[in-house]
Design a protein around this motif. Structure first.
Motif, PDB file in Angstrom:
ATOM      1  N   LYS A 139      51.016 -83.882  38.550  1.00  0.00           N
ATOM      2  CA  LYS A 139      49.957 -83.490  37.612  1.00  0.00           C
ATOM      3  C   LYS A 139      50.545 -82.786  36.392  1.00  0.00           C
ATOM      4  O   LYS A 139      50.108 -83.031  35.245  1.00  0.00           O
ATOM      5  N   ASP A 140      51.541 -81.933  36.589  1.00  0.00           N
ATOM      6  CA  ASP A 140      52.157 -81.223  35.459  1.00  0.00           C
ATOM      7  C   ASP A 140      52.889 -82.197  34.535  1.00  0.00           C
ATOM      8  O   ASP A 140      52.857 -82.047  33.305  1.00  0.00           O
ATOM      9  N   GLU A 141      53.548 -83.190  35.110  1.00  0.00           N
ATOM     10  CA  GLU A 141      54.223 -84.194  34.284  1.00  0.00           C
ATOM     11  C   GLU A 141      53.225 -84.912  33.385  1.00  0.00           C
ATOM     12  O   GLU A 141      53.457 -85.091  32.186  1.00  0.00           O
ATOM     13  N   SER A 143      50.382 -83.930  32.371  1.00  0.00           N
ATOM     14  CA  SER A 143      49.688 -83.040  31.443  1.00  0.00           C
ATOM     15  C   SER A 143      50.570 -82.600  30.281  1.00  0.00           C
ATOM     16  O   SER A 143      50.058 -82.350  29.180  1.00  0.00           O
ATOM     17  N   HIS A 144      51.882 -82.514  30.492  1.00  0.00           N
ATOM     18  CA  HIS A 144      52.726 -81.854  29.491  1.00  0.00           C
ATOM     19  C   HIS A 144      53.879 -82.702  28.969  1.00  0.00           C
ATOM     20  O   HIS A 144      54.395 -82.409  27.894  1.00  0.00           O
ATOM     21  N   LEU A 145      54.336 -83.726  29.680  1.00  0.00           N
ATOM     22  CA  LEU A 145      55.419 -84.553  29.172  1.00  0.00           C
ATOM     23  C   LEU A 145      54.879 -85.633  28.247  1.00  0.00           C
ATOM     24  O   LEU A 145      53.810 -86.214  28.505  1.00  0.00           O
ATOM     25  N   ASN A 146      55.605 -85.923  27.194  1.00  0.00           N
ATOM     26  CA  ASN A 146      55.182 -86.950  26.236  1.00  0.00           C
ATOM     27  C   ASN A 146      55.618 -88.333  26.713  1.00  0.00           C
ATOM     28  O   ASN A 146      56.379 -89.034  26.061  1.00  0.00           O
ATOM     29  N   SER A 147      55.156 -88.716  27.886  1.00  0.00           N
ATOM     30  CA  SER A 147      55.473 -90.032  28.433  1.00  0.00           C
ATOM     31  C   SER A 147      54.217 -90.888  28.411  1.00  0.00           C
ATOM     32  O   SER A 147      53.093 -90.383  28.402  1.00  0.00           O
ATOM     33  N   THR A 148      54.421 -92.197  28.396  1.00  0.00           N
ATOM     34  CA  THR A 148      53.270 -93.089  28.407  1.00  0.00           C
ATOM     35  C   THR A 148      52.549 -92.989  29.749  1.00  0.00           C
ATOM     36  O   THR A 148      53.135 -92.631  30.770  1.00  0.00           O
TER      37      THR A 148
END
Length: 539
Positions: A139-141, A143-148
């Protein structure tokens, strides 16, 4: 003489300060040090090396029995770093900052692999903790990482979690928690779990793979209930809603297609009979509702029929469901069902299940009388060599079929109007026109035969069988028998029923106890030899 120089006593050296947390005292001190290292990391970038210390300490722990306090602490660290943007590259990110971000991502990947190992091989408590940490990181990935969005689902943590739950049998507790908290609760988790399972099974190599992988996939897929009735029901998501409103995640057709592909991938793995039985029992309640093209199941069902035994019966059950509910055409259904009636049918441990399904298959009043008569006649013939528990289940079933199909009652009462023919039958008897070896139930001539087998059973050695067989010779005043009252009988249950009866009068027994049974009495004694001695000679 010169006095020897006195040597200085060497004091024990102080132990060097270890960098590993496990060597810093007892458990309380270790936990305090973990909290201290975590706090320092979040306070200043100069303490980022503490992350490596925590990971090293986590590696030294026993993942099967060890405490995952260090893993929880690291999860909090990475969650806050992700939320603060410390692991996300922007336009203003300097080169030195980018190097630090790459280092943090490497440590993050290293940490995730350790937690995945705990999920695969840890104890039940560790598995629950590991799964919770991994799902929080997922969930954190997002919400916060700029990934597609597609990268997060298809190449992120979820496929690795699903693979860990499938390929290792030690993850039973983790599978149950994943099913209860995530798979059956969230639409996006369910959708991408279907996709992940298809990818796992596409690389499944039966000769070299673990035998637990297919059954673990079955557990995950079978836990999913029927699909939502409309796309408006697809609203409960674990991750933040996607920006594209036309994404396949919002399409009910896409969900069904993903589930269909996951099931088909499983069916292509070459399942052993035990797993095949499990899937066949799930065809109608669980599998078929998810299929966009239910005819894709026909190859699996027909192949399962060729296995024989109870697998064939379950396969016909699935085929019957597709015929009845999905309007599929399968013209040889009753011919294949008829071929399953052999000498082993009434002796099989699956006899009760077989008769329940057989009653369902022949429930329609629109079936041809010749077809129904073939089933009645064949089972009547098989009853001559069946155990009592099997006979008492078949007779009420035949009674119900005769009530449902009155045309077949000619088999129990057919008057011969020609006097010459009647005299010939009384003098020479008649040949049974029924062809037991005919495979097509429409051409057995059963409707031209009679149920003389049931009349013979009226003289059966077992009193319950003899009494029950007489219902065919009496008036059909009862509307129908409840088959559930007869299907689960066995030798033990019938014996218990006899022993628990209250006797109205004492049974007739010999009043004189014989002294010899297998040998002759001495010459000159007034006692008579037993019947056994008169019939056989025992040396």
């Amino acid at each position: 003489m010169a006095e020897k120089k006195r040597k200085r006593e060497t004091l024990p050296s102080k132990p060097k300060k270890s960098r590993a947390i496990a060597q810093k005292g007892d458990k309380d001190n270790a936990q305090a040090n973990i909290v201290l290292l975590e706090t320092q990391i979040l306070e200043s970038r100069k303490h980022y090396n503490n992350i490596a210390l925590l990971i090293a300490a986590l590696r030294d722990q026993d993942i099967r029995k060890g405490d995952l306090t260090t893993a929880v602490s690291l999860c909090r660290v990475f969650s806050r770093l992700l939320a603060a943007g410390r692991m996300t590259k922007t336009k203003d990110t300097l080169n030195d900052e980018y190097i630090i971000q790459q280092w943090l991502k490497e440590r993050y990947t290293e940490f995730a692999e350790i937690v995945l190992t705990s999920l695969r091989e840890g104890g039940s408590e560790n598995q629950n903790t590991a799964l919770t940490l991994l799902m929080r990181l997922l969930k954190d990935e997002a919400s916060h990482l700029n990934s597609t969005e597609e990268y997060m689902w298809r190449l992120g943590l979820l496929p690795k979690i699903v693979r860990a739950l499938v390929e290792y049998n030690a993850g039973e507790e983790g599978r149950e928690v994943f099913i209860e908290r995530y798979l059956t609760e969230f639409d996006d988790i369910r959708f991408y779990t279907f996709t992940a399972l298809s990818e796992v099974l596409s690389s499944y190599d039966p000769p070299n793979a673990t035998n637990t992988a297919p059954i673990n996939v079955i557990k995950l897929l079978s836990a999913v209930e029927a699909p939502p009735c409309s796309k408006e029901k697809l609203s409960n998501f674990y991750l933040p809603p996607l920006k594209k409103l036309k994404h396949s995640l919002y399409s009910l057709t896409a969900h069904k297609k993903a589930a269909q592909e996951a099931w088909l991938s499983l069916l292509r793995t070459g399942l052993p009979p035990a797993h095949r039985k499990t899937i066949l029992s799930l065809i109608s309640p669980t599998i078929a509702p998810w299929f966009l093209k239910v005819e894709l199941l026909m190859d699996f069902l027909t192949d399962s029929y060729d296995v024989g035994g109870s697998v064939s019966l379950l396969a016909l059950s699935g085929i019957f469901y597709l015929i009845q509910e999905k309007n599929l055409d399968y013209p040889f259904f009753y011919k294949k069902l008829y071929s399953l009636l052999d000498a082993e049918t009434l002796h099989s441990k699956h006899r009760s299940r077989f008769l329940r399904l057989l009653d369902t298959f022949l429930a329609s009043t629109h079936l041809p009388a010749a077809l129904v008569a073939s089933f009645i006649k064949r089972l009547s013939r098989l009853m001559l060599h069946a155990p009592p528990a099997g006979i008492v289940a078949i007779i009420p079933w035949i009674y119900n079929l005769l009530k449902r199909h009155p045309t077949c009652t000619f088999m129990i009462h057919r008057e011969v109007r020609s006097t010459e023919t009647k005299q010939q039958f009384e003098k020479e008897g008649m040949d049974d026109p029924f062809n037991m070896h005919e495979n097509d139930p429409m051409h057995t001539n059963a409707i031209e035969s009679s149920l003389w087998e049931i009349e013979m059973l009226q003289s059966h050695y077992h009193p319950n069988v003899a009494t029950l067989a007489k219902i065919i010779s009496e008036q059909f005043t009862k509307q129908a028998y409840n088959l559930e009252d007869f299907l689960d009988h066995s030798y033990a249950s019938m014996l218990d029923a006899e022993l628990s009866k209250t006797l109205k009068k004492p049974p007739v027994i010999e009043y004189e106890i014989p002294k010899r049974i297998f040998t002759k009495h001495e010459i000159g004694t007034p006692l008579q030899n037993s019947l056994l001695v008169k019939l056989w000679h025992f040396s």
